[in-house]
Design a protein around this motif. Structure first.
Motif, PDB file in Angstrom:
ATOM      1  N   LEU A  38     -60.850   7.114  73.299  1.00 24.71           N
ATOM      2  CA  LEU A  38     -60.704   7.231  74.552  1.00 24.71           C
ATOM      3  C   LEU A  38     -60.136   8.155  74.435  1.00 24.71           C
ATOM      4  CD1 LEU A  38     -62.678   4.524  76.606  1.00 24.71           C
ATOM      5  CD2 LEU A  38     -63.765   6.339  75.971  1.00 24.71           C
ATOM      6  N   PHE A  39     -58.529   7.173  74.669  1.00 22.91           N
ATOM      7  CA  PHE A  39     -57.451   8.662  75.178  1.00 22.91           C
ATOM      8  C   PHE A  39     -57.491   9.401  74.082  1.00 22.91           C
ATOM      9  CE2 PHE A  39     -54.699   4.330  76.727  1.00 22.91           C
ATOM     10  CZ  PHE A  39     -55.357   4.522  77.737  1.00 22.91           C
ATOM     11  N   LYS A  40     -57.911   9.753  72.958  1.00 20.85           N
ATOM     12  CA  LYS A  40     -57.770  10.377  71.868  1.00 20.85           C
ATOM     13  C   LYS A  40     -58.644  11.871  72.956  1.00 20.85           C
ATOM     14  CE  LYS A  40     -56.168   8.907  67.871  1.00 20.85           C
ATOM     15  NZ  LYS A  40     -56.030   8.455  66.669  1.00 20.85           N
ATOM     16  N   VAL A  41     -60.014  11.527  73.046  1.00 18.16           N
ATOM     17  CA  VAL A  41     -61.456  12.576  72.996  1.00 18.16           C
ATOM     18  C   VAL A  41     -61.701  12.135  74.387  1.00 18.16           C
ATOM     19  CG1 VAL A  41     -61.586  12.932  70.824  1.00 18.16           C
ATOM     20  CG2 VAL A  41     -63.227  10.840  71.971  1.00 18.16           C
ATOM     21  N   GLY A  42     -61.715  10.866  75.267  1.00 19.65           N
ATOM     22  CA  GLY A  42     -61.974  10.885  76.094  1.00 19.65           C
ATOM     23  C   GLY A  42     -62.137  11.513  77.207  1.00 19.65           C
ATOM     24  N   PRO A  43     -62.613  11.283  78.809  1.00 25.75           N
ATOM     25  CA  PRO A  43     -62.203  12.151  80.012  1.00 25.75           C
ATOM     26  C   PRO A  43     -61.211  12.544  80.654  1.00 25.75           C
ATOM     27  CG  PRO A  43     -63.149   9.920  80.262  1.00 25.75           C
ATOM     28  CD  PRO A  43     -63.358  10.574  79.056  1.00 25.75           C
ATOM     29  N   THR A  44     -60.965  13.748  80.756  1.00 18.46           N
ATOM     30  CA  THR A  44     -60.031  14.050  81.725  1.00 18.46           C
ATOM     31  C   THR A  44     -59.573  13.048  83.457  1.00 18.46           C
ATOM     32  OG1 THR A  44     -60.528  15.771  83.305  1.00 18.46           O
ATOM     33  CG2 THR A  44     -59.919  16.396  80.949  1.00 18.46           C
ATOM     34  N   ASP A  45     -60.354  12.720  83.810  1.00 19.32           N
ATOM     35  CA  ASP A  45     -60.490  11.553  84.733  1.00 19.32           C
ATOM     36  C   ASP A  45     -60.602  10.030  84.529  1.00 19.32           C
ATOM     37  OD1 ASP A  45     -62.564  11.431  83.866  1.00 19.32           O
ATOM     38  OD2 ASP A  45     -63.819  11.222  85.851  1.00 19.32           O
ATOM     39  N   LEU A  46     -60.007  10.545  83.391  1.00 25.13           N
ATOM     40  CA  LEU A  46     -59.828   8.514  82.693  1.00 25.13           C
ATOM     41  C   LEU A  46     -58.329   7.644  83.328  1.00 25.13           C
ATOM     42  CD1 LEU A  46     -60.381   6.801  80.219  1.00 25.13           C
ATOM     43  CD2 LEU A  46     -59.189   7.334  78.494  1.00 25.13           C
ATOM     44  N   SER A  47     -57.774   8.467  83.276  1.00 25.88           N
ATOM     45  CA  SER A  47     -56.634   7.367  84.296  1.00 25.88           C
ATOM     46  C   SER A  47     -56.901   7.280  85.871  1.00 25.88           C
ATOM     47  CB  SER A  47     -55.034   8.073  83.737  1.00 25.88           C
ATOM     48  OG  SER A  47     -55.434   9.296  84.652  1.00 25.88           O
ATOM     49  N   ASP A  48     -58.350   8.082  86.466  1.00 27.94           N
ATOM     50  CA  ASP A  48     -58.123   7.804  87.770  1.00 27.94           C
ATOM     51  C   ASP A  48     -59.236   6.986  87.850  1.00 27.94           C
ATOM     52  OD1 ASP A  48     -55.628   9.247  88.066  1.00 27.94           O
ATOM     53  OD2 ASP A  48     -57.181  11.305  88.067  1.00 27.94           O
ATOM     54  N   GLY A  49     -60.027   7.075  87.125  1.00 31.61           N
ATOM     55  CA  GLY A  49     -61.801   6.394  86.535  1.00 31.61           C
ATOM     56  C   GLY A  49     -61.491   5.058  86.516  1.00 31.61           C
ATOM     57  N   GLN A  50     -62.554   4.606  86.781  1.00 31.50           N
ATOM     58  CA  GLN A  50     -62.589   2.770  86.740  1.00 31.50           C
ATOM     59  C   GLN A  50     -63.538   2.279  84.741  1.00 31.50           C
ATOM     60  OE1 GLN A  50     -61.953   0.093  88.310  1.00 31.50           O
ATOM     61  NE2 GLN A  50     -60.896   1.972  89.560  1.00 31.50           N
ATOM     62  N   LEU A  51     -63.496   3.460  84.401  1.00 31.70           N
ATOM     63  CA  LEU A  51     -63.302   3.497  83.185  1.00 31.70           C
ATOM     64  C   LEU A  51     -63.154   1.871  82.648  1.00 31.70           C
ATOM     65  CD1 LEU A  51     -65.700   4.175  80.307  1.00 31.70           C
ATOM     66  CD2 LEU A  51     -64.409   5.721  79.896  1.00 31.70           C
ATOM     67  N   LEU A  52     -62.091   2.357  82.470  1.00 29.29           N
ATOM     68  CA  LEU A  52     -61.590   0.855  81.105  1.00 29.29           C
ATOM     69  C   LEU A  52     -61.621  -0.740  82.407  1.00 29.29           C
ATOM     70  CD1 LEU A  52     -58.330   2.468  80.039  1.00 29.29           C
ATOM     71  CD2 LEU A  52     -60.730   2.443  78.867  1.00 29.29           C
ATOM     72  N   PRO A  53     -61.394  -0.576  83.403  1.00 32.25           N
ATOM     73  CA  PRO A  53     -61.857  -1.232  84.038  1.00 32.25           C
ATOM     74  C   PRO A  53     -63.179  -2.139  83.911  1.00 32.25           C
ATOM     75  CG  PRO A  53     -60.464   0.000  84.948  1.00 32.25           C
ATOM     76  CD  PRO A  53     -60.762   0.276  83.950  1.00 32.25           C
ATOM     77  N   ASP A  87     -71.541  12.492  80.250  1.00 28.42           N
ATOM     78  CA  ASP A  87     -71.839  13.879  81.331  1.00 28.42           C
ATOM     79  C   ASP A  87     -69.673  13.761  82.019  1.00 28.42           C
ATOM     80  OD1 ASP A  87     -74.099  13.884  81.131  1.00 28.42           O
ATOM     81  OD2 ASP A  87     -74.467  11.467  82.068  1.00 28.42           O
ATOM     82  N   SER A  88     -69.363  13.296  81.536  1.00 33.03           N
ATOM     83  CA  SER A  88     -67.520  14.155  81.431  1.00 33.03           C
ATOM     84  C   SER A  88     -67.023  15.263  80.652  1.00 33.03           C
ATOM     85  CB  SER A  88     -66.799  12.374  81.626  1.00 33.03           C
ATOM     86  OG  SER A  88     -66.923  11.193  81.891  1.00 33.03           O
ATOM     87  N   ARG A  89     -66.099  15.389  81.802  1.00 30.12           N
ATOM     88  CA  ARG A  89     -65.298  16.255  81.432  1.00 30.12           C
ATOM     89  C   ARG A  89     -64.859  16.008  80.441  1.00 30.12           C
ATOM     90  NH1 ARG A  89     -65.138  22.116  80.776  1.00 30.12           N
ATOM     91  NH2 ARG A  89     -62.726  22.669  81.497  1.00 30.12           N
TER      92      ARG A  89
END
Length: 108
Positions: A38-53, A87-89
């Motif tokens: 996810l850090f390589k190809v993931g969404p641009t808002d990964l660090s702000d979102g709740q995906l990993l938690p 559905d994420s950018r």
């Protein structure tokens, strides 16, 4: 971003990683691979979102239920990740837009 924001972000990240360390070994390995992907190809808002938690919550529930990690996500970890972010950018989208010459693509 202020120093306080950075400190708070580090505290949250450390708490998150402490939760990851409590997962069973097979869950932890798969989580780390998912995180790397996810850090390589993931969404641009990964660090702000709740995906990993959210993934950790999902894994904690599965482990508590006695299920194996591959029972939860299936045999293809990358496909599971792709489905989560469909559905994420992504950074790939931003890069493709910049190659196509779309003005302002880098700011999005």
């Amino acid at each position: 971003m202020s120093i306080q924001d950075i400190i708070e972000g580090k505290k949250q990240w450390r708490a998150h990683m402490a939760r990851v360390k409590t997962l069973p070994p097979d869950y932890r390995i798969v989580y780390q691979e998912m995180q790397r992907y996810l850090f390589k190809v993931g969404p641009t808002d990964l660090s702000d979102g709740q995906l990993l938690p959210g993934i950790v919550d999902f894994f904690e529930e599965g482990a508590a239920g006695g299920k194996g990690v591959l029972e939860l996500i299936g045999p293809d970890v990358a496909a599971f990740c792709d489905d989560l972010i469909k559905d994420s950018r992504t950074y790939a989208d931003v890069y493709q837009d910049s190659l196509n010459g779309n003005p302002g693509a880098a700011e999005q």
